[in-house]
Design an enzyme around this catalytic site. Sequence first.
Site, PDB file in Angstrom:
ATOM      1  N   GLU B  32       0.850  -1.190   0.000  1.00  0.00           N
ATOM      2  CA  GLU B  32       0.000   0.000   0.000  1.00  0.00           C
ATOM      3  C   GLU B  32       0.883   1.236   0.000  1.00  0.00           C
ATOM      4  OE1 GLU B  32      -2.003  -0.862   3.606  1.00  0.00           O
ATOM      5  OE2 GLU B  32      -2.961  -2.640   2.764  1.00  0.00           O
ATOM      6  N   GLU B  75      -4.853  -6.358   2.622  1.00  0.00           N
ATOM      7  CA  GLU B  75      -3.637  -7.069   3.042  1.00  0.00           C
ATOM      8  C   GLU B  75      -3.700  -8.557   2.746  1.00  0.00           C
ATOM      9  OE1 GLU B  75      -5.168  -4.778   4.854  1.00  0.00           O
ATOM     10  OE2 GLU B  75      -3.691  -3.246   5.371  1.00  0.00           O
ATOM     11  N   PHE B  98       2.540  -1.416   8.813  1.00  0.00           N
ATOM     12  CA  PHE B  98       2.774  -1.636  10.248  1.00  0.00           C
ATOM     13  C   PHE B  98       2.509  -3.102  10.597  1.00  0.00           C
ATOM     14  CE2 PHE B  98       1.971   2.832   9.711  1.00  0.00           C
ATOM     15  CZ  PHE B  98       2.934   3.423  10.513  1.00  0.00           C
ATOM     16  N   ASP B 100       1.392  -4.328  13.071  1.00  0.00           N
ATOM     17  CA  ASP B 100       0.118  -4.438  13.778  1.00  0.00           C
ATOM     18  C   ASP B 100      -1.022  -4.894  12.854  1.00  0.00           C
ATOM     19  OD1 ASP B 100       0.891  -2.415  16.343  1.00  0.00           O
ATOM     20  OD2 ASP B 100       1.907  -2.026  14.447  1.00  0.00           O
ATOM     21  N   PHE B 101      -0.824  -4.778  11.549  1.00  0.00           N
ATOM     22  CA  PHE B 101      -1.878  -5.158  10.604  1.00  0.00           C
ATOM     23  C   PHE B 101      -1.810  -6.639  10.229  1.00  0.00           C
ATOM     24  CE2 PHE B 101      -1.310  -0.595   8.701  1.00  0.00           C
ATOM     25  CZ  PHE B 101      -1.800  -0.045   9.878  1.00  0.00           C
ATOM     26  N   HIS B 144      -0.296   0.751  16.230  1.00  0.00           N
ATOM     27  CA  HIS B 144       0.817   1.061  15.314  1.00  0.00           C
ATOM     28  C   HIS B 144       2.168   0.991  16.019  1.00  0.00           C
ATOM     29  CE1 HIS B 144      -2.506   2.756  12.958  1.00  0.00           C
ATOM     30  NE2 HIS B 144      -1.708   2.853  11.919  1.00  0.00           N
TER      31      HIS B 144
END
Lengths: 326, 340
Positions: B32, B75, B98, B100-101, B144
């Site tokens: 992205e 994702e 990140f 976190d994703f 994040h």
Amino acid sequence: MPRPSKELMLQMYRKMMEIRQFEEAASELYQRGELPGFLHLYIGEEATAVGVCSNLNDDDYITSTHRGHGHFIAKGGKRDRMMAELFAKTTGYCKGKGGSMHIADVSLGILGANGVVGAGIPMANGAALSAKMQGTKKVAVAFFGDGATNQGVFHESLNLAAVWELPEILVCENNQYGMGTPQREHQKVTDISIRAESYGMPGIRVDGNNIFEVYDATYEAVERARNGGGPTLIDCNTYRFRGHHIGDPGTSYRDRTEVEEWQKRDPIAYLKKVLVEEESVAETDLEAIDQELRDDLEAAIDFARSSPSPRPEDALEDLYAGGIRP
Amino acid sequence: MSEERTLTLGGAIHEALHQEMERDSTVIIMGEDIVGGAGSDEPGAEDSWGGPMGITRGLVGKFGRERVRDTPISEAGFIGAAIGAAVTGLRPVAALMFVDFFGIPMDQIYNQGAKLRYMFGGKAKVPVVIRALIGAGVNAAAQHSQTLYSIFTHIPGLKVAVPSTPYDAKGLMCAAIRDDDPVFFLEHKTLLGQKGHVPEEPYIVPLGQALVRREGSDVTVVAIAKMVEVALAAAEELAAEGVNVEVVDPRTLSPLDTRTILESVEKTGRLIIVDEDTPRCSLATDIAALAADEAFYSLEAPIKRVTAPHTPVPFSPTLEAAYIPSKAQVAATIREVMSA
């Protein structure tokens, strides 16, 4: 659209019969306790796999599902090594490490059956991207069921395939049920091909039990994909003659008359009828094919049964490239 | 001459990507905003974002939009596509932005990418690199700021790289791209601007090789990513007190160079693990268990872990500072094990 030649029809008949026999034998072997694990039978849906894969070259790609034996045979998998994989033997396609739900042969372009509903679709996008970037003219086919079309990855992948104009054919085997849940209870649409429009690609619905309809739709989609025209979604309306898996008779949530009505539309019987009535093939010739394939399957089962099992220490092999052990 | 050449850690990653793409035409990058909506398709056109930290800026001008691909915010879709492309002949580097994703594409990562080779009886390779930003310290709050590398280290079939210096960042990225297995490449966001020596020519830092960052004889401190500089600072402080601290940087968490860690523990007799991750089922806990299993009779003091608390990363700068393991905590823990 050229009508398939008699020769091609006979080839398709053989493939469908190879699948049907394999599934019936696997079912019997499982019930006799010879096969470990799970088994999801493809019986009744053979026209889809064969109608689609008859348009593919050896080096095109497919991703498959938990109900993947039909795709595997239609794409060129051999029944002896398949059976050996179901028997969990070292001579199996995955050396007994994958089993029915993960059977794969990358050298045949088969990127694996899959134990997770919808999970093969994004990987088919990746294979199509490889083909496109390497200028090979190969295409990728993602097989999935109606249940998978409610997964996020279905929608993400259709969008990505369209926006990247990937050479891909998305084939929904709409067998009316996600496990035991009928389509009307898991999605509002019946014709899944309409979902194509919202991602900017063509979609078409066909009778999945009529191999000519499946073949024709795929023919057009493959032509488009090979010539840079991007992806197509095909919804094949079909039916699972057996239950979701071998332990499910498929009778508690399906009406007996519904099952019987679909069984009257057996895709192999239909092709047989066309061959006999319109192509003047003698029934005895088809029976000879059936017998030849039965003998071949018996040999495949013997091969699998007599092959060696893996050694316990083999569990540590094949995880990383270069022979690195965990 | 080349000793004087310095780059930031982010610049080192950029250089590795650039050189590997030049070396091997099958290397592609996707994610992205890794181009970030360049205004023009002309060759040499400037991209706008180059990823959230600008690391891929300029690559589209050099390699074009086929090999440098912006993706939809999907994702699972594009990580899955990267894995499928890897199995079929490309070497994709996919940026998750990140870490976190990771929950969004996790099925593609742990059920597909990590397992394909094994499930297929060794007859597939999956040369994909997944880049992701890790770490607290910029007030980016709970979604994040995590490190989470223990999750990927837990999955058989994945490899995990956590560079702490620009030199290692370049060498580990080159190694990751050339590797035939899926590699998570984790970039600590507070280290991206850190400068250090980076040779211009491409080179490899092998996956699975730890480095003793500072030699010492009294206590071993194993520190990961950002925690390496924290441990080194604490070691300096303790040196003034006459304590000789050895700092080991694993550099990759999978494969983990257990030999270097155990040899150090056997030499010093004391072990502290400094880990910015939460403590349960973590690398700190895993390395402690390793030493307890295999170096117990060399130990002269209890093994200690200095980690984040078992909470999400808080937003408040005051709370976040309390969350991240500090030099003072590490120094105090060293004093504690030295007096045991």
